[in-house]
Each structure stands twice: as structure tokens, then as C-alpha cells.
Design a protein around this motif. Structure first.
Motif, PDB file in Angstrom:
ATOM      1  N   MET A 264       0.836  -1.192   0.000  1.00 52.87           N
ATOM      2  CA  MET A 264       0.000   0.000   0.000  1.00 52.87           C
ATOM      3  C   MET A 264       0.880   1.255   0.000  1.00 52.87           C
ATOM      4  SD  MET A 264      -3.299   0.433   2.400  1.00 52.87           S
ATOM      5  CE  MET A 264      -2.515   0.649   3.970  1.00 52.87           C
ATOM      6  N   ARG A 265       1.946   1.172   0.768  1.00 57.05           N
ATOM      7  CA  ARG A 265       2.849   2.304   0.878  1.00 57.05           C
ATOM      8  C   ARG A 265       3.565   2.562  -0.449  1.00 57.05           C
ATOM      9  NH1 ARG A 265       8.271   2.377   2.132  1.00 57.05           N
ATOM     10  NH2 ARG A 265       9.026   4.385   2.904  1.00 57.05           N
ATOM     11  N   GLU A 266       4.000   1.496  -1.071  1.00 64.39           N
ATOM     12  CA  GLU A 266       4.729   1.652  -2.327  1.00 64.39           C
ATOM     13  C   GLU A 266       3.848   2.325  -3.390  1.00 64.39           C
ATOM     14  OE1 GLU A 266       7.093  -1.480  -4.904  1.00 64.39           O
ATOM     15  OE2 GLU A 266       7.138  -1.988  -2.768  1.00 64.39           O
ATOM     16  N   ILE A 267       2.589   1.907  -3.435  1.00 67.30           N
ATOM     17  CA  ILE A 267       1.663   2.506  -4.400  1.00 67.30           C
ATOM     18  C   ILE A 267       1.422   3.981  -4.055  1.00 67.30           C
ATOM     19  CG2 ILE A 267      -0.688   2.429  -5.312  1.00 67.30           C
ATOM     20  CD1 ILE A 267      -0.595  -0.647  -4.810  1.00 67.30           C
ATOM     21  N   ALA A 268       1.260   4.253  -2.774  1.00 63.01           N
ATOM     22  CA  ALA A 268       1.018   5.634  -2.344  1.00 63.01           C
ATOM     23  C   ALA A 268       2.209   6.531  -2.674  1.00 63.01           C
ATOM     24  CB  ALA A 268       0.719   5.667  -0.844  1.00 63.01           C
TER      25      ALA A 268
ATOM     26  N   ALA B 143     -10.002   4.030  -2.631  1.00 57.04           N
ATOM     27  CA  ALA B 143      -8.894   4.952  -2.890  1.00 57.04           C
ATOM     28  C   ALA B 143      -9.017   6.162  -1.985  1.00 57.04           C
ATOM     29  CB  ALA B 143      -8.909   5.403  -4.349  1.00 57.04           C
ATOM     30  N   TRP B 144     -10.258   6.584  -1.766  1.00 59.57           N
ATOM     31  CA  TRP B 144     -10.436   7.748  -0.894  1.00 59.57           C
ATOM     32  C   TRP B 144     -10.155   7.389   0.556  1.00 59.57           C
ATOM     33  CZ3 TRP B 144      -9.495  12.417  -0.690  1.00 59.57           C
ATOM     34  CH2 TRP B 144     -10.037  13.248   0.306  1.00 59.57           C
ATOM     35  N   ARG B 145     -10.452   6.156   0.918  1.00 57.85           N
ATOM     36  CA  ARG B 145     -10.087   5.763   2.278  1.00 57.85           C
ATOM     37  C   ARG B 145      -8.565   5.817   2.445  1.00 57.85           C
ATOM     38  NH1 ARG B 145     -10.469   0.176   5.881  1.00 57.85           N
ATOM     39  NH2 ARG B 145      -9.890   1.276   7.776  1.00 57.85           N
ATOM     40  N   VAL B 146      -7.871   5.223   1.486  1.00 55.81           N
ATOM     41  CA  VAL B 146      -6.410   5.230   1.580  1.00 55.81           C
ATOM     42  C   VAL B 146      -5.891   6.671   1.513  1.00 55.81           C
ATOM     43  CG1 VAL B 146      -4.252   4.473   0.503  1.00 55.81           C
ATOM     44  CG2 VAL B 146      -6.198   2.921   0.588  1.00 55.81           C
ATOM     45  N   ALA B 147      -6.517   7.499   0.674  1.00 52.67           N
ATOM     46  CA  ALA B 147      -6.058   8.874   0.523  1.00 52.67           C
ATOM     47  C   ALA B 147      -6.335   9.687   1.786  1.00 52.67           C
ATOM     48  CB  ALA B 147      -6.740   9.527  -0.674  1.00 52.67           C
ATOM     49  N   TYR B 148      -7.563   9.683   2.203  1.00 51.92           N
ATOM     50  CA  TYR B 148      -7.960  10.500   3.356  1.00 51.92           C
ATOM     51  C   TYR B 148      -7.306  10.002   4.645  1.00 51.92           C
ATOM     52  CZ  TYR B 148     -10.826  12.410   7.121  1.00 51.92           C
ATOM     53  OH  TYR B 148     -11.238  13.023   8.285  1.00 51.92           O
ATOM     54  N   SER B 149      -7.442   8.705   4.893  1.00 52.59           N
ATOM     55  CA  SER B 149      -7.009   8.191   6.193  1.00 52.59           C
ATOM     56  C   SER B 149      -5.528   7.823   6.244  1.00 52.59           C
ATOM     57  CB  SER B 149      -7.842   6.956   6.573  1.00 52.59           C
ATOM     58  OG  SER B 149      -9.173   7.316   6.805  1.00 52.59           O
ATOM     59  N   PHE B 150      -4.961   7.395   5.111  1.00 55.30           N
ATOM     60  CA  PHE B 150      -3.615   6.816   5.173  1.00 55.30           C
ATOM     61  C   PHE B 150      -2.535   7.575   4.398  1.00 55.30           C
ATOM     62  CE2 PHE B 150      -6.088   2.519   5.168  1.00 55.30           C
ATOM     63  CZ  PHE B 150      -6.555   2.764   6.440  1.00 55.30           C
ATOM     64  N   LEU B 151      -2.897   8.399   3.435  1.00 62.83           N
ATOM     65  CA  LEU B 151      -1.867   8.942   2.544  1.00 62.83           C
ATOM     66  C   LEU B 151      -0.796   9.714   3.306  1.00 62.83           C
ATOM     67  CD1 LEU B 151      -1.217   8.934  -0.508  1.00 62.83           C
ATOM     68  CD2 LEU B 151      -2.119  11.251  -0.608  1.00 62.83           C
ATOM     69  N   ASN B 152      -1.243  10.516   4.253  1.00 62.83           N
ATOM     70  CA  ASN B 152      -0.319  11.296   5.062  1.00 62.83           C
ATOM     71  C   ASN B 152       0.625  10.372   5.838  1.00 62.83           C
ATOM     72  OD1 ASN B 152       0.775  13.574   6.159  1.00 62.83           O
ATOM     73  ND2 ASN B 152      -0.952  14.075   7.467  1.00 62.83           N
ATOM     74  N   THR B 153       0.071   9.266   6.321  1.00 58.96           N
ATOM     75  CA  THR B 153       0.869   8.289   7.046  1.00 58.96           C
ATOM     76  C   THR B 153       1.845   7.573   6.112  1.00 58.96           C
ATOM     77  OG1 THR B 153      -0.875   7.905   8.673  1.00 58.96           O
ATOM     78  CG2 THR B 153       0.725   6.134   8.363  1.00 58.96           C
TER      79      THR B 153
END
Ligand code: SF4
Ligand code: SF4
Lengths: 243, 509
Positions: B290-294, B317-327
Motif C-alpha cells: 500500500m505504501r509503495e503505491i502511495a 482509494a479515498w479511504r487510503v487517501a484521506y485516512s492513510f496517505l499522510n501516514t
């Protein structure tokens, strides 16, 4: 002899309860939650999170939404258990605290309510096919244990009273390491034995849902991932050498 | 499964979306997705086939997850078997298979966890339902962890907030680690790592597709709405699911975004390097993948020198973007801090609507009577705007601004209680079509109700997976395949365009 057995039993049970639970809490606290996974309605402030957990703790809000019967029986059982526990404080305090005295009269009703709630939960576990399917023997046994504790307590209140003064000096003696004889009433001995058993299994069973509620990342996280970067230590290590 | 009649108004007995089926043990045990071939497994760093010492590797992996994820440990310890979640999963409602009850799904993993990581499970396994990890158990995992769309509906009803999605993700990660991966998800992840999107669409093809689209929109509207790719110096990087480039009704949504950007006078671009919003690393529970894709998105933003990142319509994608992208890929201190990072296209559009910058001719949508399907990952894994619940209100506000006839479905089937489309979580593959059809049942029944009560003809969604899934299953329930629309398709239909070219600033939002 009997006094010695019960005294040791309660020391062991207390040590296991406190130590075991403390160890679990320590484990939960030190295990990272690497991602923000709160579930809606997700609060955006710490204060909101505290309120949310209180709501779940006091009102069982999620279960209320899910199923009114489970809510009714579960909530009645837990609320009654709380009152009953508070009522029992009078066996461990001298002089008895004022507010414990106030709780006393409710304690008896609570005893019945507790049994009613537990029987309701057990009936569902036995009768509703979905819940029967997900139940292991231990799930039934846990209810039996709690029902037996409550029933033996009520029995002492109404049918076979024990020497409360002697009992209280037994417990105060435990606390002060100055042992006093325990009353030799069979119902009391059963009641106390079962309570000790409950204390012992607590940290090793699903009763861990009590601390679990506070450590559940879906409930205790603040929904602010865009505002503040959330990063677990093991995830930070992945970043070494990144642009 | 019965075929439902096509929607028509009048009074008819309609099936209740929440109806609880009788238990039908094992009826879905044969539902399994195709296994990933060795080359795809290995590309993600997993063993190509079942490793010899799979038992020990799996248990070791469990131990690792237990140390890395508090959710894993707390959730496996804390379930009281109250049963509150038992009737909350659409796959259970649609199939009656008891192993599709969320708690029973968790128990597939919990039984092994108890056996190896709890005292009671070690000494009295029969008492607490603990079990050894056998090939039968692994088979169950493979079947039933691929019958969970990780929609999190169950968690909303659990007193401890136990999220079965976390468990099925962990289950899939353990299976991957012993060489038992799922073809659909793992192949797609491989394509993103290699080419940049789920389709494996190379930069050249992408540019050609978008050039065609530009022409098409010019023909339709007479306005030169642009679809820029790899334009360094643009202000906004649009990251959107690659389905938006070719599938219906997704493209109609993409055209909607472009028209909104056009009206805002925004300088925006798509990146051919990060031409995918979807992040299937989530579905297989792999932080690393997930991190590599982000990180591709981070790199694209840096390379193109943009100031903002906006995501198109895609649920997970929005879950990963909103909740995880910053992480996963933060911090984003090189972007303009005056805007949310990242921002959803619905937030972007809604801000413009609230600022009075967009004008609509709602009559263009008068042939449509609309409802909205809350996509599970948006509803239960993210938010929008500044107030909690924005993820429910903002898309609806956009729909109301662009369409005169809007009706919500039954309250216990929308918002945080929304039902999954039946194809989320890496299950949108033909080898699982039976499951997808059955899992869609609660949503289809709720749609049937509003169709009956309010004459609803169309359902809007902001998720590429939902759109693809509904296009496929709507006809199975007697609806038109085109009854599913993009939210920005409604915008696209009704928006009034100024004939101004790109770059002419009519005001930033
Ligand atoms: S996350 Fe969704 S699909 Fe998975 S068990 Fe829960 S309700 Fe079912
Ligand atoms: S609602 Fe939560 S605690 Fe109750 S059975 Fe389901 S997962 Fe377990």
C-alpha cells in the motif's frame, strides 16, 4: 484450615486479576496502531473521543442500533452488576462510605435484574440459531458462572443468610493481613469460590472486552489524519532513505 | 436467488433488504477466487506457491501481526460473542452461510489465534473453540476471507468496535506470506508497481485516450474542455481510478471533473506515472504494498511541481487517501497548506457550488429520479469537508444542486449503515460473480423500494468498484445496466460552461 484455603485463594485470585489485567493493558498500550481506522460517527477531537467511549460504555449505543434484545439484556446485566459491586463495597470498608449506604436498597433489586439479564442472554444463546452457532462451550459456561454467582448471592440474602459481621471481619482481615475465621456456610463458600474463579479467568478470557473497549483503535482514534501525520515506530523505519 | 421484476410504480410486496435468512451451513464454501500465479506472487515479494512449512510460517506471521497491529490483538481478544453483528453483513444476508456472519468470519482466524497465543487455547482448546491450523482451516480462510468486502458495516454495530475488515486483511496477508494469494488483487498490484495503473495502461495509450475525450467533449459542448496529462507546473494533480479512463459510467464522471476544473479556471493535470487512485494494497492487508503505491503519488506530485492533490471518485482509494496517505507517503509540506491534503473532487466541487462559482441547468437532469449509494469505504473509512459526516452530506449536496429529484433509500441502508455493492475489497472479479450477485441483494432490495415508492430511476455513486459492480449486477435484479451513474456525471449533464479556454482564471476555490 478453611480460612487459610479461602484466604490464599483470594490472594492468588487478586494477584492474577490485577497482574494479568495489568499485563494485558501494558501489551495493548505498547502495540502500535499504525493506521487511522476510526469508524463513523468518528469524532475529530480528543474530547469527542472521550464522549464517544463514554457513550459506548454507559449506553451501549452500537448494540442499541444493532439489536434491541441484546441491548436490553446486556445493558440490564451490566448496569445491575455495577450496582451489585458497589453494594458489596460495604464488606470491604469500615466505616462504610456514605454513598455505599445510599446504594444498598437498590442492590437487592439489582441482584434480580442481573439474573434476569443473564437468563435473557443465555436464552438467546440457546434459542437464536445465529448466536448458538457462534457460541463455544466457554461462552455458555461464562453465563452459567455468572448466574451461579448471582443466584448464590440472592440465596444468602433470602434463604440461607450468613454471618455478615464475621464475613466482613474475614475480608478486612485479608486486607490488613490479620486473618479472621471465615463463616462456614456452604452457600457462602460456593459464592466466594465462584467469584474467585471469575477473577482468575478474567485476564485469560473474553472478559478482556472490558479493557478492549478503551484500546479499540476504531473507537479511540481521533479522525484527523489529514491534519496530523500518524506514524508507527515500525513504519518510521521504512522511511529511512526515502525522498 | 429470485429475479426481481423491473421497477414500476404501484403497490407490490417488496422484499425487505434487512431480512435475515435461515442458516445454510457450508452453502458458500465452494466460492473461491482464482489463485495468483507464481510470477505475480513473487513480484510482490511473496512465495510463488504454498511453502513446505506453511504451518509454522503462518503462525509466525500471526505473531508478527499481533505485535504490529493493536487492532489485530484487541479484536481477537475482545469479542464477547454477543451476536450483535451476526445479521449485519450483506454476504450473510444474501447467502445465509453462517461463516459469512462477521463474528464467525473472525472466528476462522480467532480459533487458531487462541490455540497458539492464549493460555486457554493451549490447554483446553475444546472449551474455547480453539483449533489447530490445518489445510481445512486454510481452505476456509481462502473461501471466506474472500467473501468479505472489508466494508466495515459490522464494526458499526459492535460494542467493542471490532472491525472484521482488519481480520480479513490479516487473513489474506497471512495467506500471501505462505504462498496462497488471490489472482485478481495481486496481479493488479503488480501492474501498478510496474506501469502505474490497475489496467496496465501505458502513458502513450493514456494520452491518446484523453486526447480523444477532449475532442469528444468539444464536439458535444463546443467548449474546449481540457484533459491534460503530465503538464509540469499545473496547480492540481488529479489522481483518479483508471476505470475513469475507459469504463462507463466512470468516463462520464471524469468529464464532469474536467468541466468543473474548466469552470474554476484551474490548471490541473493527470500524471501518467501515478495514473491510478485505487490501491489494492489495502485489500491484501499489506502496509508495504500500500505504501509503495502511495509513494508513486508523492513522487508524481514532486516531479510535476503541483500545489494540490485532488482525488477522483473511488471509494477505497479515498479511504487510503484521506485516512492513510499522510501516514504512508507524508508529510506533504511541499504542497499548498491552505487546502486539505489530499482533497476529494466532491469537496472541490462543493466548495465551488457554495461559493456560487458553478451554475447548473437542472432541467438537463429532469429525466432522472435519483438516489445515492454511499460507498462503504467513503462512508465508513473516511470523511470530507470540515464537519463529521461530510462524507454523507457533500455528495448529496452536489446531487441536489444538479438534479431536481433526489430521494434517499431506507435510513438503515445508507450513510454509516450503508450496504456494500457486493464487489468491494478485491472481489470484483468474474470468478466470484455468484458471490457478487448474492452480496448485492440488500442494496438491490433497498433500491427496489425507492424505485417503488418514489419512482427512482437512477442511483449515483462515487466509487469505481461500485459503478463496475452495479453495471454488472443491476440487470440481474431487473434494472437497467445504465441505472448507475457517477456523481460528476450528474454535474457534467447540468453544468453551464463558459466558453473560456484553459488558464483564464475565473477565480480559484
Ligand atoms: S466488513 Fe463487511 S463484508 Fe466483511 S464481514 Fe463485515 S459486513 Fe461483512
Ligand atoms: S458484535 Fe462485536 S463483540 Fe459482538 S459478536 Fe460481533 S464482533 Fe463479537
Amino acid at each position: 484450615m478453611l480460612t487459610g484455603v479461602y484466604a490464599s485463594l483470594f490472594y492468588v485470585a487478586t494477584a492474577l486479576l490485577v497482574g494479568g489485567l495489568g499485563f494485558r493493558i501494558w501489551e495493548y498500550a505498547r502495540t502500535p496502531a499504525p493506521l487511522k481506522i476510526p469508524i463513523p460517527p468518528a469524532p475529530t477531537t480528543r474530547r469527542g473521543v472521550v464522549l464517544r467511549i463514554l457513550r459506548e460504555l454507559v449506553l451501549f449505543a452500537a448494540v442499541f442500533k444493532a439489536n434491541k434484545w441484546i441491548w436490553l439484556f446486556g445493558w440490564v446485566f451490566h448496569a445491575a452488576l455495577l450496582v451489585v459491586l458497589l453494594r458489596h463495597l460495604r464488606y470491604f470498608t469500615e466505616p462504610v462510605w456514605e454513598w455505599v449506604v445510599v446504594v444498598q436498597p437498590f442492590g437487592v433489586y439489582a441482584g434480580f435484574a442481573m439474573v434476569a439479564g443473564l437468563l435473557g442472554l443465555w436464552a438467546r444463546r440457546l434459542l437464536v440459531a445465529r448466536i448458538r452457532y457462534i457460541s463455544a462451550p466457554s461462552d455458555h459456561l461464562m453465563l452459567v458462572l455468572l448466574i451461579a454467582i448471582a443466584a448464590s448471592g440472592l440465596l444468602m440474602k433470602y434463604v440461607a443468610p450468613t454471618d455478615i459481621v464475621a464475613l466482613k471481619s474475614f475480608f478486612l482481615g485479608l486486607i490488613l493481613f490479620d486473618w479472621q475465621p471465615i463463616p462456614r456456610d456452604p452457600v457462602l463458600l460456593v459464592h466466594l469460590g465462584l467469584v474467585a474463579a471469575l477473577m482468575i479467568v478474567f485476564p485469560f478470557s473474553k472478559l478482556l472486552h472490558a479493557p478492549g473497549l478503551f484500546f479499540s483503535p476504531t473507537l479511540n482514534q481521533v479522525d484527523n489524519p489529514r491534519e496530523r501525520r500518524h506514524l508507527a515506530n515500525w513504519a518510521r523505519e521504512l522511511e529511512i532513505g526515502r525522498n | 436467488m429470485e429475479q426481481l421484476e423491473p421497477p414500476q410504480t404501484g403497490t407490490r410486496e417488496l422484499a425487505d433488504p434487512l431480512e435475515i435468512p435461515d442458516l445454510a451451513p457450508g452453502c458458500m464454501s465452494a466460492s473461491k477466487p482464482y489463485a495468483a500465479a507464481a510470477e505475480f506472487q513473487e513480484a510482490l515479494g511473496y512465495p510463488g506457491e504454498l511453502v513446505e512449512n506453511w504451518h509454522d510460517v503462518a503462525i509466525a506471521k500471526m505473531g508478527e501481526l499481533r505485535g504490529k497491529y493493536r487492532s489485530f490483538r484487541v479484536f481477537l481478544d475482545s469479542c464477547v460473542k454477543c451476536g450483535a453483528c451476526t445479521d449485519k453483513c450483506h454476504y450473510f444476508l444474501g447467502t445465509g452461510d453462517p461463516k459469512n456472519m462477521p463474528v464467525a468470519r473472525q472466528d476462522l482466524l480467532r480459533q487458531v489465534y487462541r490455540r497458539h497465543f492464549t493460555l486457554a487455547g493451549k490447554f483446553v482448546p475444546w472449551l474455547v473453540g480453539a483449533k489447530d491450523l490445518t489445510t481445512e482451516v486454510i481452505d476456509d480462510w481462502y473461501s471466506y476471507f474472500h467473501q468479505c468486502s472489508q466494508c466495515r458495516r459490522c464494526s458499526v454495530f459492535c460494542p467493542i468496535g471490532i472491525d472484521t475488515a482488519e481480520i480479513s486483511m490479516a487473513g489474506r496477508e497471512i495467506m500471501d506470506s505462505i504462498g496462497k494469494g488471490q489472482k485478481y488483487s495481486n496481479e493488479i498490484i503488480g501492474k501498478v508497481h510496474k506501469i502505474g495503473n490497475n489496467l496496465g495502461l501505458p502513458a502513450k495509450a493514456l494520452k491518446a485516450t484523453l486526447a480523444d475525450l477532449e475532442e469528444e467533449v468539444l464536439e458535444d459542448t463546443g467548449v474546449p474542455v481540457r484533459f491534460p496529462v503530465d503538464e509540469a507546473g499545473a496547480d492540481i494533480l488529479l489522481v483518479t481510478p483508471s476505470a475513469d479512463f475507459f469504463a462507463e459510467p466512470h468516463i462520464a464522471g471524469l468529464i464532469g471533473y474536467a468541466k468543473v476544473f474548466h469552470q474554476a479556471g484551474a490548471r490541473w493535470t493527470i500524471s501518467s506515472y501515478a495514473s491510478e487512485a485505487a490501491n489494492f494494497g489495502l485489500f491484501i492487508g499489506s502496509y508495504e504494498n500500500m505504501r509503495e503505491i502511495a509513494l508513486r503519488i508523492r513522487k508524481a506530485a514532486i516531479d510535476l511541481g503541483v500545489k494540490r492533490i485532488v482525488f477522483g471518485e473511488c471509494g477505497h482509494a479515498w479511504r487510503v487517501a484521506y485516512s492513510f496517505l499522510n501516514t504512508l507517503a507524508g508529510s506533504f509540506d511541499f504542497l499548498d497548506q491552505n487546502y486539505p491534503i489530499p482533497q476529494h473532487i466532491c469537496e472541490y466541487t462543493n466548495d465551488l457550488i457554495e461559493g456560487g462559482k458553478l451554475k447548473f441547468d437542472k432541467a438537463k437532469n429532469d429525466h432522472i429520479r435519483l438516489t445515492f449509494h454511499d460507498s462503504c469505504n467513503v462512508a465508513r473509512g473516511s470523511s470530507m469537508g470540515k464537519t463529521p459526516g461530510g462524507q454523507f452530506e457533500i455528495p448529496r449536496a452536489i446531487l441536489r444542486a444538479s438534479c431536481s429529484h433526489f430521494y434517499d433509500m431506507a435510513p438503515d441502508t445508507i450513510r454509516e449503515s450503508t450496504f456494500c455493492c457486493g464487489g468491494g475489497g478485491g472481489l470484483l472479479t468474474d470468478d466470484l460473480i455468484e458471490l457478487r450477485k448474492k452480496g448485492a441483494q440488500p442494496r438491490m432490495r433497498a433500491l427496489q423500494q425507492v424505485a417503488e415508492d418514489h419512482g427512482v430511476t437512477h442511483m449515483a455513486a462515487i466509487c469505481a468498484i461500485c459503478k463496475a459492480q452495479f453495471s454488472k449486477v443491476l440487470p440481474m435484479y431487473g434494472f437497467d445496466m445504465e441505472a448507475i451513474v457517477s456523481v460528476h456525471q450528474m454535474v457534467s449533464n447540468a453544468i453551464i460552461l463558459d466558453p473560456i479556454g484553459d488558464g483564464a482564471q475565473t477565480g480559484e476555490n
